[in-house]
Write an enzyme that holds these catalytic residues in place. Structure first.
Site, PDB file in Angstrom:
ATOM      1  N   GLU A 480       0.812  -1.236   0.000  1.00  0.00           N
ATOM      2  CA  GLU A 480       0.000   0.000   0.000  1.00  0.00           C
ATOM      3  C   GLU A 480       0.839   1.277   0.000  1.00  0.00           C
ATOM      4  O   GLU A 480       0.268   2.366  -0.027  1.00  0.00           O
ATOM      5  CB  GLU A 480      -0.934  -0.008   1.213  1.00  0.00           C
ATOM      6  CG  GLU A 480      -1.968  -1.113   1.148  1.00  0.00           C
ATOM      7  CD  GLU A 480      -2.735  -1.282   2.448  1.00  0.00           C
ATOM      8  OE1 GLU A 480      -2.169  -0.958   3.515  1.00  0.00           O
ATOM      9  OE2 GLU A 480      -3.879  -1.754   2.395  1.00  0.00           O
ATOM     10  N   LYS A 592       5.709  -2.302   1.465  1.00  0.00           N
ATOM     11  CA  LYS A 592       5.098  -2.419   2.793  1.00  0.00           C
ATOM     12  C   LYS A 592       4.905  -3.874   3.241  1.00  0.00           C
ATOM     13  O   LYS A 592       5.038  -4.202   4.412  1.00  0.00           O
ATOM     14  CB  LYS A 592       3.742  -1.734   2.756  1.00  0.00           C
ATOM     15  CG  LYS A 592       2.988  -1.758   4.061  1.00  0.00           C
ATOM     16  CD  LYS A 592       1.734  -0.927   3.958  1.00  0.00           C
ATOM     17  CE  LYS A 592       0.950  -0.901   5.242  1.00  0.00           C
ATOM     18  NZ  LYS A 592      -0.258  -0.090   5.126  1.00  0.00           N
TER      19      LYS A 592
HETATM   20  O1  IFM Z   1      -5.661  -5.017   5.430  1.00  0.00           O
HETATM   21  C1  IFM Z   1      -4.542  -4.511   6.054  1.00  0.00           C
HETATM   22  C2  IFM Z   1      -3.615  -3.940   5.014  1.00  0.00           C
HETATM   23  O2  IFM Z   1      -3.192  -4.926   4.105  1.00  0.00           O
HETATM   24  C3  IFM Z   1      -2.411  -3.329   5.660  1.00  0.00           C
HETATM   25  N1  IFM Z   1      -2.825  -2.310   6.592  1.00  0.00           N
HETATM   26  C4  IFM Z   1      -3.700  -2.832   7.646  1.00  0.00           C
HETATM   27  C5  IFM Z   1      -4.938  -3.465   7.064  1.00  0.00           C
HETATM   28  C6  IFM Z   1      -5.803  -4.038   8.194  1.00  0.00           C
HETATM   29  O3  IFM Z   1      -5.088  -4.998   8.898  1.00  0.00           O
END
Ligand code: IFM
Length: 736
Positions: A480, A592
């Site tokens: 992300e 990430k």
């Molecule tokens: O769904 C995840 C995402 O892939 C990364 N950030 C946190 C979210 C919730 O756990």
């Protein structure tokens, strides 16, 4: 029970108050209650989150799970000194606040019972031992049980016990409940609270009975109905109290939730704590019978694996097909109790293989929310069903558009609700996996097929023809950090998988259940032209690949950004993103979480390769390329890396990643466990062991097969899975 089934805190650790509240959460899929103390503690973060009960408080961007009225409070005074977890040491023998000189807390993973034992010296000098026990019944999810055993260790103290319900609760700052009644009921034998969420209008009833060896009186203090008893406890004698509480909401009954809670509390209290505990523990034994993983030769990872499995189980809805598992389970306010892909790709697989009824509930949650997904697709100009990135009770998109205020005072636009569209395919993938492992054709024909086909319809309308190839623009893949990119290899390759699956499925359905096939063809408008379009998208989808390096390319342009080996920032507990800042990170190759690596976990060798290089070599090249670039800024990442590394034969690296994943919550190595457990990491741990180290898979003949690659120091690994209705036990051993 052995210490390999116990999470313990020896000596009160106020500096870890919120972390431990999360770890010591109890639950049963219906609700989760954080491990806060019965008598409370300043600054505590108490919560009971009832799965599915969301509310949108005034001034907040999105709805959240609304923490219910507090059922825990039991306040005790000893010769007038209130029991509290006193943190300061005193130089006098008899300080007015008393002295806590013994403290031990244990979460029994085998039975889901939380126990705290304290030794407390009152200002009078008298000493008592108090043991608190609590559990959320797995046998009857509406029933919550507490038992307190007080023993006079020194002197004949005068004890006062007050057991209450507290209607005055907040979600940190948001006030979701309008308390409609806080009452003394049944001529003083019962106390109860009736409340309603302010915006969503759920109603709730909570009722408690108190079983006391001494006469108790009921009274009311504002929103706190309570029982009260006082007595002298003779030296070396014990007194046992039970508080039995029941909860219902308008999600569970069309009648009055308070009336239902009252009836349940009356029945349960008559049965008594011991019987309720025996039934509850028997249900836990059933859970562990299939869900336990036994690791011999690594006590720390054995305990951590049980702990992470426990947390998936206490959040998993066993009773209701309209619920899922929030990203932070039911153990904290993080992500507001929203549901992400974390469920389908991380927590659902262990349920599919060990508790298929629960897995079915989780998939039915998505089936019942197809309307929300269809709405999102049409609102964005697409066909079919496009699931929301963050989901709640309604099935509509509930991702906030903006972050909280950052340290520099700015807010960051959150794009995941707009562009993290791979969730529709993740859900389809989970349906397919459920079908393969359980063999539940009926589920597929009646429900699963509609999910897979309608989300395929979405992708058919989403793919864009540019020249002679199909592309997908404006996406966020699992990584992300890189937002709104074109042609994420994860997305494009999974879309090809999805459309292929949809066509195969429709072919199967036409034979297995022509009526269901005809129903869906008509309802979803699956014309020959549409199916041909899917075939065309499959044949001409752009899969970014570097033919010189023989690797999949995360997205075109990725390697043109600044390269920063994440190694450079070791040791660290935060992500590299937190060190470099959001704006800089997005212009680098820092990743990430598992992205191409995730694709390898999901598709294995089926990831394929467009050139003559062997797929195994491409997978190794992919690993060598992307692993050093990943900062594991997401807790979802290490377990997936462990799984893939094990399959590639890099067992030591796999173990390092696994050990990291298994301890994310226990060690708080991301520093945010106060907000709740990392559900996906927990489910990922199970998958890393079973799919990674054991290499469990379904082979070409449809048989179960394992290709174990155990860490050297593991002497034995055993686990059970359900395969097509049959329980199968696997054991792998390292040669001595
Ligand atoms: O769904 C995840 C995402 O892939 C990364 N950030 C946190 C979210 C919730 O756990």
């Amino acid at each position: 029970m052995s210490r390999l089934w116990e999470i313990q805190e020896f000596g009160f650790q106020p500096d870890k108050l919120h972390h431990l509240e999360t770890l010591f959460t109890i639950g049963n899929g219906y609700l989760g209650t954080r491990g806060s103390f019965e008598e409370g503690f300043p600054g505590e973060s108490m919560a009971t989150l009832i799965n599915g009960v969301y509310d949108h408080a005034e001034g907040m961007l999105v709805p959240e799970l609304a923490s219910a009225p507090n059922w825990l409070p039991i306040q005790i005074t000893v010769d007038g000194t209130p029991l509290k977890m006193v943190t300061k040491t005193s130089d006098t023998m008899l300080p007015p606040e008393g002295i806590l000189f013994g403290y031990e807390r244990t979460l029994h993973l085998d039975t889901g019972i939380l126990e705290r034992s304290v030794l407390f010296r009152a200002a009078s000098g008298n000493v008592v031992r108090i043991i608190f026990q609590r559990f959320a019944s797995l046998h009857d999810v509406h029933v919550l049980c507490q038992r307190v055993t007080i023993t006079a260790i020194d002197g004949d103290p005068v004890i006062q016990v007050k057991a209450l319900l507290d209607g005055d609760t907040l979600n940190l700052t948001a006030n979701h409940w309008r308390v409609e009644s806080a009452e003394i009921l049944a001529a003083g034998d019962e106390i109860g609270i009736g409340a309603a969420t302010r915006e969503s209008g759920y109603t709730l009833g909570m009722a408690s009975r108190f079983v006391s060896p001494y006469p108790a009186t009921a009274s009311k203090d504002g929103l706190r109905p309570q029982f009260d008893t006082s007595f002298t406890l003779p030296f070396q004698e014990s007194a046992i109290f039970e508080k039995i509480t029941a909860i219902y909401t308008s999600r569970d009954t069309d009648e009055s939730p308070l009336a239902a809670a009252r009836e349940k509390a009356r029945q349960a209290a008559a049965e008594g704590y011991s019987l309720l505990e025996a039934r509850h523990s028997a249900e836990w034994a059933n859970y562990w019978d299939t869900s336990d993983i036994e690791i011999v030769g690594d006590d720390a990872c054995q305990l951590a694996t049980r702990f992470t499995t426990y947390h998936v189980l206490i959040a998993a809805p066993r009773h209701d097909e309209n619920l899922s598992i929030p990203a932070k389970t039911l153990s904290g306010f993080g992500y507001k109790g929203h549901i992400f892909w974390d469920t389908e790709l991380f927590t659902l697989p262990p349920m599919t293989l060990t508790q298929p009824d629960i897995a079915r509930n989780l998939l039915m949650y998505r089936y019942h929310r197809l309307a929300g997904a269809r709405h999102k697709a049409s609102a964005n100009g697409y066909e079919g069903a496009m699931y929301p990135w963050e989901s709640t009770d309604t099935g509509e998109e509930t991702t906030p558009q903006w972050s909280d205020v950052q340290p520099d005072g700015s807010k960051i636009r959150i794009w995941t609700g707009d562009h993290e569209q791979h969730i529709s395919t993740d859900i389809a993938y989970a349906v397919d996996q459920f079908w393969r492992w359980t063999g539940d054709d009926e589920f597929m024909a009646k429900y699963g097929a509609e999910i897979i086909l309608d989300t395929a319809k979405f992708w058919g309308s989403r793919a864009e023809l540019h020249g002679d190839r199909y592309e997908i623009s404006q996406q966020i893949g699992p990584d992300e950090y890189h937002e709104n990119i074109d042609n994420s290899v994860f997305v494009n390759r999974m879309v090809v998988w999805h459309l292929e699956m949809a066509l195969t499925l429709l072919g199967w359905l036409r034979i297995y259940s022509p009526t269901d096939a005809a129903r869906l063809v008509k309802f979803l408008d699956l014309t020959p032209a549409r199916l041909n379009h899917w075939r065309d998208v499959i044949a001409r989808m752009f899969i970014p690949f570097d033919h010189e390096k023989h690797i999949h390319v995360q997205f075109p342009g990725f390697f043109e950004m600044e390269y920063i080996p994440t190694e450079k920032y070791q040791p660290r507990i935060t992500s590299v993103q937190a060190i470099l800042g959001h704006h800089r990170t997005i212009q680098t190759q820092v990743i990430k979480q598992a992205d191409v690596v995730m694709l390898m976990a999901l598709l294995g060798r089926k990831i394929g390769t467009p050139d003559e290089t062997a797929v195994e070599q491409v997978m190794q090249n992919n690993w060598d390329t992307y692993f050093p670039r990943c900062d594991h800024g997401s807790s979802l990442s290490p377990a997936m890396h462990a799984w893939v590394a094990a399959r590639l034969g890099m067992v030591e690296t796999a173990y390092e990643q696994f050990d990291h994943a298994a301890h994310i919550d226990l060690m708080d190595n991301k520093g945010n466990v106060r907000d709740g457990m990392h559900a996906a990491a927990c489910g990922g741990v199970w998958q890393a062991v079973v799919f990674g180290f054991a290499g469990l898979h379904i082979d070409e003949r449809g048989e179960l097969a394992v290709t174990p690659r155990l860490p050297k120091h593991w002497r034995r690994l055993s686990f059970t899975v359900n395969y097509r209705g049959e329980k199968r036990r696997f054991t792998a051993e390292n040669p001595r």
